[in-house]
Design a protein around this motif. Sequence first.
Motif, PDB file in Angstrom:
ATOM      1  N   UNK A 117      35.725  25.406  36.202  1.00 59.74           N
ATOM      2  CA  UNK A 117      34.623  26.370  36.145  1.00 59.74           C
ATOM      3  C   UNK A 117      34.580  27.188  37.431  1.00 59.74           C
ATOM      4  N   UNK A 118      34.738  26.496  38.552  1.00 58.92           N
ATOM      5  CA  UNK A 118      34.729  27.180  39.843  1.00 58.92           C
ATOM      6  C   UNK A 118      35.864  28.192  39.922  1.00 58.92           C
ATOM      7  N   UNK A 119      37.067  27.753  39.519  1.00 60.33           N
ATOM      8  CA  UNK A 119      38.232  28.636  39.607  1.00 60.33           C
ATOM      9  C   UNK A 119      38.102  29.827  38.669  1.00 60.33           C
ATOM     10  N   UNK A 120      37.669  29.588  37.450  1.00 53.97           N
ATOM     11  CA  UNK A 120      37.590  30.673  36.480  1.00 53.97           C
ATOM     12  C   UNK A 120      36.534  31.706  36.841  1.00 53.97           C
ATOM     13  N   UNK A 121      35.374  31.230  37.301  1.00 50.93           N
ATOM     14  CA  UNK A 121      34.310  32.167  37.679  1.00 50.93           C
ATOM     15  C   UNK A 121      34.707  32.982  38.916  1.00 50.93           C
ATOM     16  N   UNK A 122      35.297  32.318  39.897  1.00 52.43           N
ATOM     17  CA  UNK A 122      35.677  33.012  41.132  1.00 52.43           C
ATOM     18  C   UNK A 122      36.752  34.059  40.877  1.00 52.43           C
ATOM     19  N   UNK A 123      37.833  33.632  40.207  1.00 49.73           N
ATOM     20  CA  UNK A 123      38.927  34.566  39.939  1.00 49.73           C
ATOM     21  C   UNK A 123      38.485  35.628  38.932  1.00 49.73           C
ATOM     22  N   UNK A 124      37.652  35.232  37.968  1.00 49.64           N
ATOM     23  CA  UNK A 124      37.169  36.200  36.979  1.00 49.64           C
ATOM     24  C   UNK A 124      36.333  37.292  37.620  1.00 49.64           C
ATOM     25  N   UNK A 125      35.446  36.898  38.534  1.00 50.09           N
ATOM     26  CA  UNK A 125      34.636  37.893  39.225  1.00 50.09           C
ATOM     27  C   UNK A 125      35.500  38.786  40.104  1.00 50.09           C
ATOM     28  N   UNK A 126      36.440  38.163  40.822  1.00 45.22           N
ATOM     29  CA  UNK A 126      37.348  38.955  41.644  1.00 45.22           C
ATOM     30  C   UNK A 126      38.175  39.908  40.805  1.00 45.22           C
ATOM     31  N   UNK A 127      38.618  39.442  39.630  1.00 42.22           N
ATOM     32  CA  UNK A 127      39.376  40.314  38.736  1.00 42.22           C
ATOM     33  C   UNK A 127      38.538  41.464  38.207  1.00 42.22           C
ATOM     34  N   UNK A 128      37.264  41.182  37.933  1.00 40.52           N
ATOM     35  CA  UNK A 128      36.379  42.250  37.479  1.00 40.52           C
ATOM     36  C   UNK A 128      36.196  43.324  38.530  1.00 40.52           C
ATOM     37  N   UNK A 129      36.005  42.893  39.774  1.00 38.75           N
ATOM     38  CA  UNK A 129      35.876  43.863  40.866  1.00 38.75           C
ATOM     39  C   UNK A 129      37.176  44.628  41.049  1.00 38.75           C
ATOM     40  N   UNK A 130      38.300  43.942  40.877  1.00 38.99           N
ATOM     41  CA  UNK A 130      39.613  44.595  40.982  1.00 38.99           C
ATOM     42  C   UNK A 130      39.754  45.700  39.936  1.00 38.99           C
ATOM     43  N   UNK A 131      39.358  45.417  38.691  1.00 37.15           N
ATOM     44  CA  UNK A 131      39.450  46.416  37.627  1.00 37.15           C
ATOM     45  C   UNK A 131      38.521  47.601  37.891  1.00 37.15           C
ATOM     46  N   UNK A 132      37.298  47.288  38.340  1.00 36.44           N
ATOM     47  CA  UNK A 132      36.354  48.366  38.645  1.00 36.44           C
ATOM     48  C   UNK A 132      36.860  49.258  39.775  1.00 36.44           C
ATOM     49  N   UNK A 133      37.468  48.623  40.785  1.00 35.90           N
ATOM     50  CA  UNK A 133      38.002  49.425  41.890  1.00 35.90           C
ATOM     51  C   UNK A 133      39.165  50.292  41.430  1.00 35.90           C
ATOM     52  N   UNK A 134      39.984  49.764  40.504  1.00 35.90           N
ATOM     53  CA  UNK A 134      41.098  50.557  39.977  1.00 35.90           C
ATOM     54  C   UNK A 134      40.592  51.746  39.172  1.00 35.90           C
TER      55      UNK A 134
END
Length: 590
Positions: A220-237
Amino acid sequence: MGVHQYTYVFAIGTIFSLLDAFNNGANDVANAWATSVSSRSVSYRMAMVLATIFEILGACTVGSRTAETIKDGIITVEAFKGNSGVQMLAFTCAVAAASSWVMWCTRNSTHVSSTYSLISAVAGVGVATAGASKVQWGWHEGSGLGAIFAGLGMAPAIAGCFGAIIFSLIKVIVHMRANPLPWAVWTSPFWFLVAATICTLSIVFKGSPNLDLDKKAGWYVASVSVGTGGGVCILSAIFFVPFLYMRVIKKDYNVKWYMAIMGPILFFRPAPPNAEQATVPDYAVVQEDQEHISSPQLSGEVKVEDNGNIAITEIQSTQSTYQKLMAEGEQRFHAKLRQSKGPLGWAMCVLHNNPIGAGEIYEFHNMAIIIKRIPATIVAGALYGMHYDIHAAQTGVSGTPEGARMQRVYSHAKKYPNEVEYGYSFIQIITACTASFAHGANDVGNAVGPWAAIYSSWKTADVTAAEAPVPVWQLAVVAITICAGFILYGYNIMKVMGNKITYHSPSRGCSMEMGAALTVLIFSHYSLPVSTSMCITGATVGVGLCNGTFKAVNFQRVALLLTAWILTIPIAGTLGGCLMGLVLNAPHFL
């Protein structure tokens, strides 16, 4: 000890606990944000706003874990033999000694660790109260002095390695390219991914006691952390990359920050025909600023030779000349403040036009002047730090030994194009906020731990109450006080940090802050108090060494920092132990 004595001790302990929190903000938070301000990624005033928001968030969500170590992990509860009054006195003396030492160091622009100052004072108080055998000197499941002081050597080294690794990646991926600008633009989402993941990890993985996030499974920790980071990555792109592309590659000076909401549509926006220079800030460290810096005045005999050359003989640069040069720089800055509009300009004019007259302070004319100066002194004290010129102070005054030393350090650091550095300035805002969140999560325990123990003893008269969870309202009060210390007095430390150690730029700064944030989060997860200042300093040295030479780091400043850190342990411990011994054994009649 009677009820009235309990109340007196609680009041005094509260005052010194909040003073310790104020010093923490003026010392540690100022050092943490010195990197962002030094890199010119964020203004000093914006740093104050962001620090306040994320310090309070970090303290209220995950700050109590470290507080548990401070308040009952160093001195055992059994050492007080059920006497809650002695327990209150012990922690009151500890915060009094620690806050006094840190305040003196901050006043003299000497950076020390408020974390280790308080820990040393608590240990000294424990020796004076119940003897050395009652102090947890060993590892003690990660909460004893052995585990805590291990961070003195480990934390800066680990942070230095993290910072050096991150900056080396940036150098290989971007800076070492023949044309680094496109690489800086198109790889920026990756660094948003890294920064956002670290920020989310600091919240989820460390866990919030109120949300029970610390009890979640690893997946849960890994998925939420990487998922949030991935979301910010997509938004920045989608939104940031087009904005950055138009600003630095097409050099469209008409593109404003709020146009980023247009996203990919910006790619089809035609650039102005006369766009020749990208409108980005100049991130170069300016060694000379004529508005704030004067030239050295040297005494000597000037002689004109026959060939027309000028020879200067018997030049003497005395200590008085050096002091005069520094005073002139400060006077120029104060003159500029007096010309500004607003409350600070008024206050500085009142203080300048109403100096204390001749004679003792109790002379009637001096007493009248003091009364007139009081409102201006309050206003100046509250606003002076917000207007302080950090950059001019960090580089040193031209003509002084330190100014020459910093010029040598800067000459060994490679300067990268402003257009390339511009993209990392946005990433550094995220990393700076992450570092501030981590500081609130970790260092809030310095002041709230003893205060929580004092409050519990005063409220319940039970020494075992110190093991109870720290109330959220205490975390919030201490966090606000920490932010006040940074805003009102942080400039006194910030002016000797940052560029005083090595050359700063946004790409270097975000590497330093991510390295320090990772280190603080690791230590805080295991409930180990660690100095954020030590982590950011270690990361700064690590990134500075990535320039490829030891000359790119001001090791004289680093040596001064190490000396102050080491001296803090015996001095704070001795002050706390002596104060506790005097108070505990003072004559009384009850």
